[in-house]
Design an enzyme around this catalytic site. Structure first.
Site, mmCIF file in Angstrom:
data_model
loop_
_atom_site.group_PDB
_atom_site.id
_atom_site.type_symbol
_atom_site.label_atom_id
_atom_site.label_comp_id
_atom_site.label_asym_id
_atom_site.label_seq_id
_atom_site.Cartn_x
_atom_site.Cartn_y
_atom_site.Cartn_z
ATOM 1 N N GLN A 1 0.964 -1.349 0.105
ATOM 2 C CA GLN A 1 0.040 -0.024 0.281
ATOM 3 C C GLN A 1 1.059 1.425 -0.054
ATOM 4 O O GLN A 1 2.182 1.405 0.379
ATOM 5 C CB GLN A 1 -1.254 0.120 1.252
ATOM 6 N N SER B 1 3.655 -6.609 2.889
ATOM 7 C CA SER B 1 1.926 -6.519 3.501
ATOM 8 C C SER B 1 1.345 -7.083 2.640
ATOM 9 O O SER B 1 1.563 -8.315 1.966
ATOM 10 C CB SER B 1 1.625 -5.243 3.904
ATOM 11 N N LEU B 2 0.427 -6.343 1.604
ATOM 12 C CA LEU B 2 -0.744 -7.127 0.449
ATOM 13 C C LEU B 2 0.108 -7.708 -0.593
ATOM 14 O O LEU B 2 -0.369 -8.623 -1.214
ATOM 15 C CB LEU B 2 -1.425 -6.153 0.630
ATOM 16 N N ARG C 1 -9.267 -8.051 3.427
ATOM 17 C CA ARG C 1 -8.537 -7.907 4.453
ATOM 18 C C ARG C 1 -8.169 -6.269 4.833
ATOM 19 O O ARG C 1 -8.221 -5.640 6.125
ATOM 20 C CB ARG C 1 -7.450 -9.090 3.768
ATOM 21 N N HIS D 1 -0.401 -4.191 11.049
ATOM 22 C CA HIS D 1 0.888 -4.356 11.513
ATOM 23 C C HIS D 1 1.523 -4.685 13.366
ATOM 24 O O HIS D 1 2.506 -3.906 13.490
ATOM 25 C CB HIS D 1 2.118 -4.028 10.862
ATOM 26 N N GLN E 1 0.805 -12.320 10.204
ATOM 27 C CA GLN E 1 1.605 -10.685 9.054
ATOM 28 C C GLN E 1 0.058 -10.054 9.475
ATOM 29 O O GLN E 1 1.433 -8.825 9.647
ATOM 30 C CB GLN E 1 0.881 -11.247 7.441
#
Length: 313
Positions: A10, A93-94, A118, A202, A251
């Protein structure tokens, strides 16, 4: 030459991303259509012609970035470059979902639906204004962890992203993150700036989102990826579907150990990194982690041609 394919997270989103890939490659256009069908809406229209603020919403940005990365991957495949050209895949991440989809572990439709969920779950886990994230530049991970611990004062404040030797991102309750930013500057940080994000990703505040992803991932088919994934939370290679399923849950609250992920790949002989999708943020991080690395951003039709030339050169 050993190569890794990296997939952005992102913040890389821009209006118009992936449009020339879709215009140049039927297989790239088909990815956007598949994502539209999976979500039951024209996300592609938002990506190419929409409002930047709407695209930046977490629930939109996550599937949109995956779609753009997979479109770039399909364009590479149309030019004869398959996933086997990489020794490893990794995503920030994503981007881990994009990496797994590119390597055949997830279907595009499942990845799109998982990332929409998500994004919504991460957004709703914490009320607006309660959480924050800040980038700390110029302190080590250990220094940032010490600062975050001191700043917490009973609230959540954690190192969320260990991006490269010069940048660690902290996440948690807004007041604690602001205290940590001030402490970081006092400890010698070059900069400590709050990030324009909609939720504190996170960190422990994301626990409700982790629960939502655990439930969703339990019902999704995950195959062994064609090449090993270097996972965010372990900085280690895996191709085991059950392991991947639990890592994707971990995660959500866990730290993105990006610097260590790159170190792991370098230790395994990777010297060339292709950033597949929007932007060049990961390319910059790789250079700061390992200066001798060769990096190439592959997010446009011209980039695809350059990648093929590098591969065949």
């Amino acid at each position: 030459m050993s190569r890794a394919f990296l997939f952005p997270g992102q913040g890389a989103q821009t209006i118009g991303m992936g449009k020339d890939l879709a215009d140049s490659y039927a297989s790239a256009k088909a990815v956007f259509e598949e994502v539209d069908d999976a979500l039951g809406e024209k996300l592609s229209q938002l990506i190419w012609d929409g409002d930047a603020d709407t695209l930046t919403l977490t629930a939109n940005a996550q599937p949109a970035l995956m779609a753009t990365s997979l479109a770039a991957m399909r364009a590479l495949e149309a030019e004869g470059v398959t996933i086997d050209a990489a020794s490893y895949v990794a995503g920030h991440s994503l981007g881990e979902y994009s990496a797994l989809t590119a390597a055949g572990a997830l279907s595009v439709a499942d990845a799109a639906r998982l990332l929409r969920l998500r994004g919504e779950a991460m957004q709703s886990a914490v009320p607006p204004g309660v959480g924050a994230m800040a980038a700390v530049l110029g302190l080590s991970l250990e220094q940032v962890r010490a600062v975050a611990s001191e700043a917490a004062q009973g609230e959540v404040c954690e190192a969320a992203n260990d991006n490269d030797p010069s940048q660690v991102v902290i996440s948690g309750h807004k007041a604690a993150v602001e205290r940590a930013a001030d402490l970081a500057k006092a400890a010698g940080a070059k900069r400590a700036l709050l990030l324009p994000v909609s939720a504190p990703f996170h960190c422990a505040l994301m626990a409700p989102a982790a629960d939502a992803m655990k439930a969703a991932l339990a019902d999704v088919t995950i195959k062994a990826p064609a090449v090993p994934l270097i996972a965010n939370v372990s900085a280690a290679a895996t191709q085991d579907p059950d392991d991947i399923r639990s890592l994707l849950v971990d995660q959500v609250c866990g730290s993105v150990r990006w610097r260590e992920c790159v170190d792991t790949m370098v230790d395994q002989g990777v010297d060339t990194f292709w950033e597949i999708g929007a932007g060049k943020a990961l390319s910059g991080m790789v250079r700061r982690i390992h200066k001798p690395a060769s990096v190439l951003a592959v997010g446009t039709a011209d980039n695809v041609k350059a990648a093929v030339e590098q591969l065949n050169g």
